[in-house]
Design a protein around this motif. Sequence first.
Motif, mmCIF file in Angstrom:
data_model
loop_
_atom_site.group_PDB
_atom_site.id
_atom_site.type_symbol
_atom_site.label_atom_id
_atom_site.label_comp_id
_atom_site.label_asym_id
_atom_site.label_seq_id
_atom_site.Cartn_x
_atom_site.Cartn_y
_atom_site.Cartn_z
ATOM 1 N N HIS A 9 29.469 76.370 -8.910
ATOM 2 C CA HIS A 9 30.035 77.379 -7.719
ATOM 3 C C HIS A 9 31.873 77.412 -8.194
ATOM 4 N N VAL A 10 32.125 76.649 -8.780
ATOM 5 C CA VAL A 10 33.617 77.036 -9.482
ATOM 6 C C VAL A 10 33.527 77.703 -10.483
ATOM 7 N N VAL A 11 32.593 77.579 -11.449
ATOM 8 C CA VAL A 11 32.548 78.379 -12.440
ATOM 9 C C VAL A 11 32.275 79.867 -12.254
ATOM 10 N N LEU A 12 31.283 80.067 -11.223
ATOM 11 C CA LEU A 12 30.836 81.588 -11.103
ATOM 12 C C LEU A 12 32.011 82.148 -10.293
ATOM 13 N N THR A 13 32.722 81.372 -9.323
ATOM 14 C CA THR A 13 33.633 81.983 -8.480
ATOM 15 C C THR A 13 35.037 82.391 -9.289
ATOM 16 N N SER A 14 35.119 81.811 -10.469
ATOM 17 C CA SER A 14 36.453 82.028 -11.322
ATOM 18 C C SER A 14 36.505 83.399 -12.002
ATOM 19 N N TYR A 15 35.213 84.237 -11.682
ATOM 20 C CA TYR A 15 34.965 85.416 -12.086
ATOM 21 C C TYR A 15 35.423 86.641 -11.147
ATOM 22 N N LEU A 16 35.643 86.023 -9.799
ATOM 23 C CA LEU A 16 35.698 86.837 -8.640
ATOM 24 C C LEU A 16 36.925 86.626 -8.009
ATOM 25 N N ALA A 17 37.466 87.397 -7.331
ATOM 26 C CA ALA A 17 38.555 87.384 -6.323
ATOM 27 C C ALA A 17 38.118 86.603 -4.988
ATOM 28 N N ASP A 18 38.795 86.225 -4.218
ATOM 29 C CA ASP A 18 38.709 85.404 -3.044
ATOM 30 C C ASP A 18 37.688 86.197 -2.258
ATOM 31 N N ILE A 19 37.824 87.346 -2.017
ATOM 32 C CA ILE A 19 36.898 87.886 -1.055
ATOM 33 C C ILE A 19 35.574 87.928 -1.671
ATOM 34 N N GLU A 20 35.428 88.389 -2.904
ATOM 35 C CA GLU A 20 33.843 88.498 -3.493
ATOM 36 C C GLU A 20 33.175 87.258 -3.799
ATOM 37 N N SER A 21 34.394 85.991 -3.858
ATOM 38 C CA SER A 21 33.706 84.722 -3.843
ATOM 39 C C SER A 21 32.870 84.316 -2.700
ATOM 40 N N ARG A 22 32.860 85.041 -1.608
ATOM 41 C CA ARG A 22 31.900 84.743 -0.299
ATOM 42 C C ARG A 22 30.474 85.006 -0.803
ATOM 43 N N LEU A 23 30.254 85.921 -1.575
ATOM 44 C CA LEU A 23 28.695 86.131 -1.938
ATOM 45 C C LEU A 23 28.316 85.128 -2.741
ATOM 46 N N VAL A 24 28.977 84.422 -3.624
ATOM 47 C CA VAL A 24 28.383 83.278 -4.315
ATOM 48 C C VAL A 24 28.077 82.265 -3.175
ATOM 49 N N TYR A 25 29.094 82.083 -2.356
ATOM 50 C CA TYR A 25 28.840 81.148 -1.426
ATOM 51 C C TYR A 25 27.521 81.051 -0.606
ATOM 52 N N GLY A 26 27.449 82.448 -0.236
ATOM 53 C CA GLY A 26 26.099 82.755 0.480
ATOM 54 C C GLY A 26 24.709 82.268 -0.448
ATOM 55 N N TYR A 27 24.803 82.423 -1.580
ATOM 56 C CA TYR A 27 23.725 81.965 -2.523
ATOM 57 C C TYR A 27 23.513 80.718 -2.706
ATOM 58 N N VAL A 28 24.866 79.674 -2.913
ATOM 59 C CA VAL A 28 24.539 78.528 -3.213
ATOM 60 C C VAL A 28 24.747 77.530 -1.916
ATOM 61 N N PHE A 29 24.816 78.206 -0.568
ATOM 62 C CA PHE A 29 24.870 77.201 0.451
ATOM 63 C C PHE A 29 23.533 76.593 0.500
ATOM 64 N N GLY A 30 22.355 77.251 0.588
ATOM 65 C CA GLY A 30 21.067 76.586 0.460
ATOM 66 C C GLY A 30 20.788 75.499 -0.304
ATOM 67 N N LEU A 31 21.597 75.539 -1.449
ATOM 68 C CA LEU A 31 21.496 74.575 -2.515
ATOM 69 C C LEU A 31 22.212 73.316 -2.118
ATOM 70 N N TYR A 32 23.512 73.465 -1.455
ATOM 71 C CA TYR A 32 24.218 72.549 -0.984
ATOM 72 C C TYR A 32 23.249 71.765 0.251
ATOM 73 N N MET A 33 22.748 72.508 0.932
ATOM 74 C CA MET A 33 22.022 72.031 2.141
ATOM 75 C C MET A 33 20.739 71.142 1.438
ATOM 76 N N TYR A 34 19.857 71.533 0.531
ATOM 77 C CA TYR A 34 18.698 71.014 -0.105
ATOM 78 C C TYR A 34 19.186 69.684 -0.695
ATOM 79 N N GLY A 35 20.446 69.696 -1.288
ATOM 80 C CA GLY A 35 20.702 68.394 -2.005
ATOM 81 C C GLY A 35 21.172 67.378 -1.011
ATOM 82 N N VAL A 36 21.679 67.842 0.394
ATOM 83 C CA VAL A 36 22.207 67.031 1.256
ATOM 84 C C VAL A 36 20.999 66.250 1.990
ATOM 85 N N GLN A 37 19.873 67.018 2.002
ATOM 86 C CA GLN A 37 18.651 66.679 2.663
ATOM 87 C C GLN A 37 17.995 65.811 1.802
#
Length: 321
Positions: free
Chosen positions: A34-62
């Motif tokens: 997540h940190v690596v991928l957002t390093s290619y984007l500005a703060d606004i565009e980084s929300r797109l990456v967060y939308g894809y990895v949010f489910g992965l965070y939830m799966y790991g927590v579960q």
Amino acid sequence: MRQPFRRASLYVTLLLIAEAVIGLLFLVVTAYYHVVLTSYLADIESRLVYGYVFGLYMYGVQLLVTFLVSISMWRRLWRRRCTPNVHLILALWLLYSCVIVASGFGCVWNLYHGVNVLESAVETSLIRGIDLYYSCPEWKLLWDGLQWHKECCGAHDYKDWMNAEWMPNQGDNCSLTILAPYACCKRSCESCYNNFSPGGGISESRPIPALTVESINTNGCLPIFHGAITNFVYILLALWALSLKFLIMICCISKYILNRQNQGDGCDNVGLSDENGHPLVIVKYPCNVRCVTIGEEDLGSDIAPNYCNCNEVDEDNCNDY
């Protein structure tokens, strides 16, 4: 429940711990990329990456929480007799675990199908950042840090900088000179490397050297992003495959344990009936008590043994019977 084979509880606990560790690895790997991928984007565009990895965070927590709590559940079940309620609890737990693992595959599959979308967003963002390099300090810092640490130049290659709107046109006599930021310099090129610091620009005390193809990194930053997200997907698929493998092993062991319990003292009371089909009752008694079986013919016989109530007679007299 009885253990149908030696150290059955230990094997089940190890499998549950392995699933919890996989959940922790999911969180660590997702956070890193997540940190690596957002390093290619500005703060606004980084929300797109967060939308894809949010489910992965939830799966790991579960995975982490569910199987850590399941260790305590299994420890309690080992101390109980196998009953239909225990059978139902294990069936629901296995169903819930299968749903969690299936949702993990859905999250990875969603990321895999979104790779092209992410690459297009990153490409558009980086090209826009080249045009805003000198007018927006945020993009200047992002591009300098990206090209410096990733050792790349431009989105596709170094020519992206030469095609920028603000870049002056080159004359025919300057065809060997490359117009690009000094963050594109190779680490081995001392002539331009010593004059540049990320975010600080060129040192004013030294002359500005001309950049050539030999002195800069010619590869683009977008292919590096593609390689990073591809590795991310492959690592997630490998971790998910491990979680599925361990879950299958847990399901097989659980079904085997329940089948052995049914054959023994059973959840369905199989084998606990007399010859006429009447159910038998199991009565537990202390080890120092002797059991005497009395048939119906003994109760009506004159030679039936006499029994006393130990509460009404002395202990010495009771021992004579």
